[in-house]
Design a protein around this motif. Sequence first.
Motif, mmCIF file in Angstrom:
data_model
loop_
_atom_site.group_PDB
_atom_site.id
_atom_site.type_symbol
_atom_site.label_atom_id
_atom_site.label_comp_id
_atom_site.label_asym_id
_atom_site.label_seq_id
_atom_site.Cartn_x
_atom_site.Cartn_y
_atom_site.Cartn_z
ATOM 1 N N LEU B 43 -6.484 -18.392 1.445
ATOM 2 C CA LEU B 43 -6.740 -16.970 1.252
ATOM 3 C C LEU B 43 -6.487 -16.237 2.564
ATOM 4 O O LEU B 43 -6.983 -16.647 3.613
ATOM 5 C CB LEU B 43 -8.201 -16.734 0.838
ATOM 6 C CG LEU B 43 -8.543 -16.927 -0.631
ATOM 7 C CD1 LEU B 43 -8.520 -18.401 -1.016
ATOM 8 C CD2 LEU B 43 -9.909 -16.330 -0.928
ATOM 9 N N ARG B 44 -5.752 -15.161 2.466
ATOM 10 C CA ARG B 44 -5.499 -14.334 3.646
ATOM 11 C C ARG B 44 -6.013 -12.932 3.392
ATOM 12 O O ARG B 44 -5.761 -12.335 2.352
ATOM 13 C CB ARG B 44 -3.996 -14.316 3.959
ATOM 14 C CG ARG B 44 -3.448 -15.670 4.415
ATOM 15 C CD ARG B 44 -1.957 -15.604 4.660
ATOM 16 N NE ARG B 44 -1.209 -15.398 3.430
ATOM 17 C CZ ARG B 44 0.074 -15.057 3.385
ATOM 18 N NH1 ARG B 44 0.750 -14.840 4.506
ATOM 19 N NH2 ARG B 44 0.682 -14.903 2.222
ATOM 20 N N LEU B 45 -6.735 -12.413 4.376
ATOM 21 C CA LEU B 45 -7.399 -11.123 4.228
ATOM 22 C C LEU B 45 -6.397 -9.987 4.393
ATOM 23 O O LEU B 45 -5.692 -9.904 5.411
ATOM 24 C CB LEU B 45 -8.525 -11.003 5.259
ATOM 25 C CG LEU B 45 -9.359 -9.734 5.221
ATOM 26 C CD1 LEU B 45 -10.132 -9.646 3.906
ATOM 27 C CD2 LEU B 45 -10.314 -9.707 6.408
ATOM 28 N N ILE B 46 -6.377 -9.084 3.403
ATOM 29 C CA ILE B 46 -5.471 -7.937 3.461
ATOM 30 C C ILE B 46 -6.181 -6.737 4.098
ATOM 31 O O ILE B 46 -5.719 -6.172 5.087
ATOM 32 C CB ILE B 46 -4.983 -7.554 2.049
ATOM 33 C CG1 ILE B 46 -4.325 -8.759 1.359
ATOM 34 C CG2 ILE B 46 -3.992 -6.394 2.125
ATOM 35 C CD1 ILE B 46 -4.008 -8.521 -0.113
ATOM 36 N N LYS B 55 -12.503 1.596 6.135
ATOM 37 C CA LYS B 55 -11.648 0.452 5.877
ATOM 38 C C LYS B 55 -11.157 -0.119 7.190
ATOM 39 O O LYS B 55 -11.055 0.605 8.185
ATOM 40 C CB LYS B 55 -10.459 0.849 5.001
ATOM 41 C CG LYS B 55 -9.560 1.900 5.636
ATOM 42 C CD LYS B 55 -8.469 2.338 4.700
ATOM 43 C CE LYS B 55 -7.591 3.412 5.362
ATOM 44 N NZ LYS B 55 -6.565 3.948 4.441
ATOM 45 N N GLU B 56 -10.845 -1.394 7.166
ATOM 46 C CA GLU B 56 -10.247 -2.031 8.331
ATOM 47 C C GLU B 56 -9.149 -2.968 7.874
ATOM 48 O O GLU B 56 -9.269 -3.609 6.822
ATOM 49 C CB GLU B 56 -11.295 -2.829 9.130
ATOM 50 C CG GLU B 56 -12.199 -1.962 9.954
ATOM 51 C CD GLU B 56 -12.921 -2.750 11.036
ATOM 52 O OE1 GLU B 56 -13.982 -2.277 11.461
ATOM 53 O OE2 GLU B 56 -12.428 -3.811 11.443
ATOM 54 N N LYS B 57 -8.111 -3.056 8.673
ATOM 55 C CA LYS B 57 -7.013 -3.963 8.356
ATOM 56 C C LYS B 57 -7.454 -5.404 8.559
ATOM 57 O O LYS B 57 -8.205 -5.724 9.478
ATOM 58 C CB LYS B 57 -5.809 -3.671 9.250
ATOM 59 C CG LYS B 57 -5.172 -2.321 8.990
ATOM 60 C CD LYS B 57 -3.996 -2.103 9.914
ATOM 61 C CE LYS B 57 -3.347 -0.735 9.652
ATOM 62 N NZ LYS B 57 -2.200 -0.486 10.560
ATOM 63 N N GLY B 58 -6.956 -6.243 7.662
ATOM 64 C CA GLY B 58 -7.149 -7.663 7.823
ATOM 65 C C GLY B 58 -5.967 -8.287 8.527
ATOM 66 O O GLY B 58 -5.350 -7.658 9.395
ATOM 67 N N ASP B 59 -5.608 -9.478 8.107
ATOM 68 C CA ASP B 59 -4.534 -10.205 8.781
ATOM 69 C C ASP B 59 -3.137 -9.846 8.285
ATOM 70 O O ASP B 59 -2.162 -9.998 9.010
ATOM 71 C CB ASP B 59 -4.766 -11.708 8.600
ATOM 72 C CG ASP B 59 -6.099 -12.147 9.188
ATOM 73 O OD1 ASP B 59 -6.826 -12.922 8.550
ATOM 74 O OD2 ASP B 59 -6.417 -11.686 10.315
#
Lengths: 113, 113
Positions: B43-46, B55-59
């Motif tokens: 799982l990769r965080l969007i 909101k904050e950006k993930g990877d």
Amino acid sequence: AQSVTQPDIHITVSEGASLELRCNYSYGATPYLFWYVQSPGQGLQLLLKYFSGDTLVQGIKGFEAEFKRSQSSFNLRKPSVHWSDAAEYFCAVAARYGNKLVFGAGTILRVKS
Amino acid sequence: DVKVTQSSRYLVKRTGEKVFLECVQDMDHENMFWYRQDPGLGLRLIYFSYDVKMKEKGDIPEGYSVSREKKERFSLILESASTNQTSMYLCASSPTGVTNEQFFGPGTRLTVL
């Protein structure tokens, strides 16, 4: 930054046999550690978690995991696997201060009868 | 019983379409997350959100945006869908605090043709 390695992509065990799924993490301090399971077509379900205290933690469905700081590991075990345990298993780590999880790539467990 | 629901289990869209994936949680959680899941990558965080309108950006935020107008709802938007966005999308929520346990929805399998 945290990272998680699950060295085994696939594992096959016989029903009734014992199981150990490996997880190694990278983090500068003591992390929060989790194991999740994903059955086919389903979302993720939490199996167990480690925050502090006793390094051997018990979870649902007969699973347990042991935190070993010296090895940076958090391996998942079950003494006797059932066919219904066939699923994908994810190890995850979270920083002590924050809300984000970092997941490993997952291990697919196949159970043969 | 805690619940995270996603608007669609399966979705097929065409390249260039604008796509909305909706997620609703009924646990009054502050934090909500969007992940994509691809074989061998886990799982990769969007994106994630820790409060309404925050909101904050993930990877891997490129090609995605999010909206959180109400506490219980977190939307993932693909402004112009591309074939490399074909994937399983998982939504999760968690309470604020040190436990960081996340609760997952069943996922939306998106195919972009």
